[in-house]
Design an enzyme around this catalytic site. Structure first.
Site, PDB file in Angstrom:
ATOM      1  CB  SER A   1      -0.920  -0.007   1.223  1.00 41.08           C
ATOM      2  OG  SER A   1      -0.175  -0.211   2.413  1.00 41.08           O
TER       3      SER A   1
ATOM      4  CG  ASN B   1      -3.761  -5.147  12.918  1.00 44.04           C
ATOM      5  OD1 ASN B   1      -3.247  -5.022  11.806  1.00 44.04           O
ATOM      6  ND2 ASN B   1      -4.109  -6.313  13.418  1.00 44.04           N
TER       7      ASN B   1
ATOM      8  CB  THR C   1     -41.988  24.624  -6.539  1.00 40.35           C
ATOM      9  OG1 THR C   1     -43.159  25.036  -7.239  1.00 40.35           O
ATOM     10  CG2 THR C   1     -41.850  25.443  -5.251  1.00 40.35           C
ATOM     11  CG  HIS C   2     -42.927  21.245  -9.404  1.00 39.54           C
ATOM     12  ND1 HIS C   2     -43.045  19.901  -9.126  1.00 39.54           N
ATOM     13  CD2 HIS C   2     -43.643  21.884  -8.441  1.00 39.54           C
ATOM     14  CE1 HIS C   2     -43.828  19.727  -8.067  1.00 39.54           C
ATOM     15  NE2 HIS C   2     -44.193  20.921  -7.616  1.00 39.54           N
TER      16      HIS C   2
ATOM     17  CB  SER D   1     -16.084  25.776 -27.441  1.00 41.57           C
ATOM     18  OG  SER D   1     -16.066  24.993 -28.617  1.00 41.57           O
TER      19      SER D   1
ATOM     20  CE  LYS E   1     -21.088  26.688 -25.614  1.00 42.54           C
ATOM     21  NZ  LYS E   1     -21.129  25.237 -25.803  1.00 42.54           N
TER      22      LYS E   1
ATOM     23  CD  GLU F   1     -20.640  22.224 -17.760  1.00 41.70           C
ATOM     24  OE1 GLU F   1     -21.390  21.678 -18.566  1.00 41.70           O
ATOM     25  OE2 GLU F   1     -19.656  22.900 -18.113  1.00 41.70           O
TER      26      GLU F   1
ATOM     27  CE1 TYR G   1      -6.044  -3.676   8.741  1.00 38.47           C
ATOM     28  CE2 TYR G   1      -5.143  -5.867   8.354  1.00 38.47           C
ATOM     29  CZ  TYR G   1      -5.304  -4.542   7.963  1.00 38.47           C
ATOM     30  OH  TYR G   1      -4.735  -4.097   6.801  1.00 38.47           O
TER      31      TYR G   1
ATOM     32  CE  LYS H   1      -4.229   3.019   5.134  1.00 38.34           C
ATOM     33  NZ  LYS H   1      -4.946   1.726   4.976  1.00 38.34           N
TER      34      LYS H   1
END
Ligand code: ARG
Length: 463
Positions: free
Chosen positions: A23, A111, A156-157, A278, A284, A291, A318, A326
């Site tokens: 690891s 551990n 709303t909606h 873009s 653009k 996003e 363990y 991790k």
């Protein structure tokens, strides 16, 4: 190469096993926590008479040198050393000698060592993320302070519902992030207990002082059951959940920023510094930051589900499965830290196009509910009937190509002759907003109270 656990083996490990089992590639991230834990452990071994004071000092000196080597980039991380714990111990033994280096692991197991390192990491990052959440709340609060009179449609909606202020809308997010902050703090308080001294799973016959180690590392106390201490990762799951919820809130905010910056809405202008272009369409300007935050939310949820699933079926105590705990946490922590900073900075430079927001309020009959409430209040009409009458007024406005707030008295009275001139006031958009003086409402009076609450919260927590 001789492994630390080689004693009972007669054949060397396969290279495949070595690479699969190791690891170190990712848990080297925990070197600070590992060395701090070892120093506290060595100090305690010295104070408890398990080691000589001189030996304990020499181990600490060696550990400091290992840390320096890691930080200066001189340290060589090797797959064959498996993980951060054995890498540090091996180098320590090279520096101070095998005889003494080999004594550090007295009354300890990997551990409880990994349980400590990972807990310290999660606790540190919980604090850092909480501070970044605080900064974001401050940014939202600053926007809220300067937009009490900026009218915008409340939805709303995703349909126009009632007029609200931009201040009110931003405060909604401030309160979400305030709860996220409080959740981080309560997780921190609950988990601020030291697992070291649990050893492999059953405690140790050595006469250790766990409380001393806990205090040296900044914990409030020690964990109570060794088996639980080495085998649960609920502290990491709490962090993953807390981050997930922060992303739920941030993602909704980002979704709105994306919508609001579209030409259909045009409520905001995200600054050039936080927009992208873009490669093919020269005109653009894309809201990539928002996003990406919305997108990272998927990965962050995945990390939470991943660890929940790793943990759900393993017997006490363990199991090596837990080494899979991790990477997801490191990934979510990084996502949270980078996203919170850039979201706050982007918001600071976003321009709110108040005129367009106001214009948007003038379609969709946002003050219709106010007419119904007026009929209930002033004319003693049952709410259901008032709802129906108002619906007729909306239909009339639609047929005239107007908004309900633009109907004149004659037009209103053609639906219901009992409607009086004061209804015209009630239908005004600003009045609709200002009428909502209930606690938690969108009127300036109610918003002032909310601003005060956020302000007081910030003052309590900002250093
Ligand atoms: N690298 C291991 C992990 O991350 C450390 C603990 C190993 N313990 C053991 N008994 N093999 O979980």
């Amino acid at each position: 190469m001789q492994k630390m656990w080689q004693g009972r083996f007669s054949a060397d490990s396969s290279e495949l096993l070595e690479a699969f089992n190791a690891s170190i590639e990712f848990d080297k991230e925990l070197y600070r926590q590992d060395i701090a834990g070892s120093k506290a452990h060595a100090t305690m071994l010295g104070n408890s008479g398990i080691l000589d004071k001189e030996q304990s000092k020499e181990i600490i000196r060696g550990l400091d040198l290992v840390k320096e080597e890691i930080e200066s980039g001189k340290f060589e991380f090797r797959t064959e050393d498996e993980d951060i714990h054995m890498s540090v111990e091996k180098r320590l033994s090279q520096i101070i000698g095998k005889e003494l280096g080999g004594k550090l692991h007295t009354a300890r197991s990997r551990n409880d060592q990994v349980a400590l390192d990972f807990r310290l990491f999660c606790q540190d990052e919980t604090k850092s993320i909480a501070n970044l959440v605080l900064n974001l709340i401050q940014t939202l609060n600053n926007i809220a302070k300067s937009h009490k009179d900026t009218l915008m449609p409340g939805f709303t909606h995703l349909q126009h519902a009632q007029p609200v202020s931009l201040s009110y809308h931003m405060l909604a997010y401030a309160f979400m992030f305030k709860r996220d902050f409080e959740r981080l703090l309560s997780s921190h308080a609950r988990n601020n207990l030291c697992p070291l001294g649990s050893a492999a799973l059953a405690g140790t016959p050595h006469n250790i002082n766990r409380n001393e180690v806990a205090a040296a590392l900044g914990f409030d106390g020690i964990t109570q059951n060794a088996m639980d201490s080495v085998s649960d990762r609920d502290f990491a799951l709490e962090l993953l959940f807390n981050i997930s919820l922060i992303f739920t809130h941030a993602s909704r905010l980002c979704e709105e920023l994306i919508l609001w910056s579209s030409s259909e809405f045009k409520y905001i202008n995200i600054s050039d510094t936080f927009s992208t272009g873009s490669s093919i369409m020269p005109q653009k300007k894309n809201p990539d930051v928002a996003e990406l935050i919305r997108g990272k939310t998927g990965r962050v949820y995945g990390n939470l589900m991943g660890l929940l699933t790793v943990m759900k079926g393993i017997p006490l105590a363990y199991n090596k499965d837990m080494q899979e705990d991790k990477e997801g946490v490191f990934d979510s922590v990084k996502a949270a830290k980078t996203s919170l900073v850039i979201l706050s900075e982007m918001l600071k430079t976003t321009e709110f196009l108040e005129k367009n927001m106001l214009k948007a309020c003038q379609s969709g009959h946002l003050s219709a509910t106010d007419l119904a409430d007026y009929l209930v209040r002033e004319q003693n009409v049952p709410f259901r009937e008032a709802h129906f009458i108002t619906g007729r007024c909306v239909a009339m406005a639609e047929s005239l190509g107007k908004d309900i707030s633009e109907l004149n008295l004659e037009e209103l009275q053609s639906v219901d002759k009992d409607i009086k001139a004061d209804a015209l006031e009630v239908l005004k958009l600003v009045n609709s907003k200002e009428a909502r003086k209930s606690l938690g409402g969108t009127s300036n009076q109610s918003v002032e109270i909310q601003l005060g609450q956020i302000e007081e919260f910030l003052q309590t927590h900002l250093k």
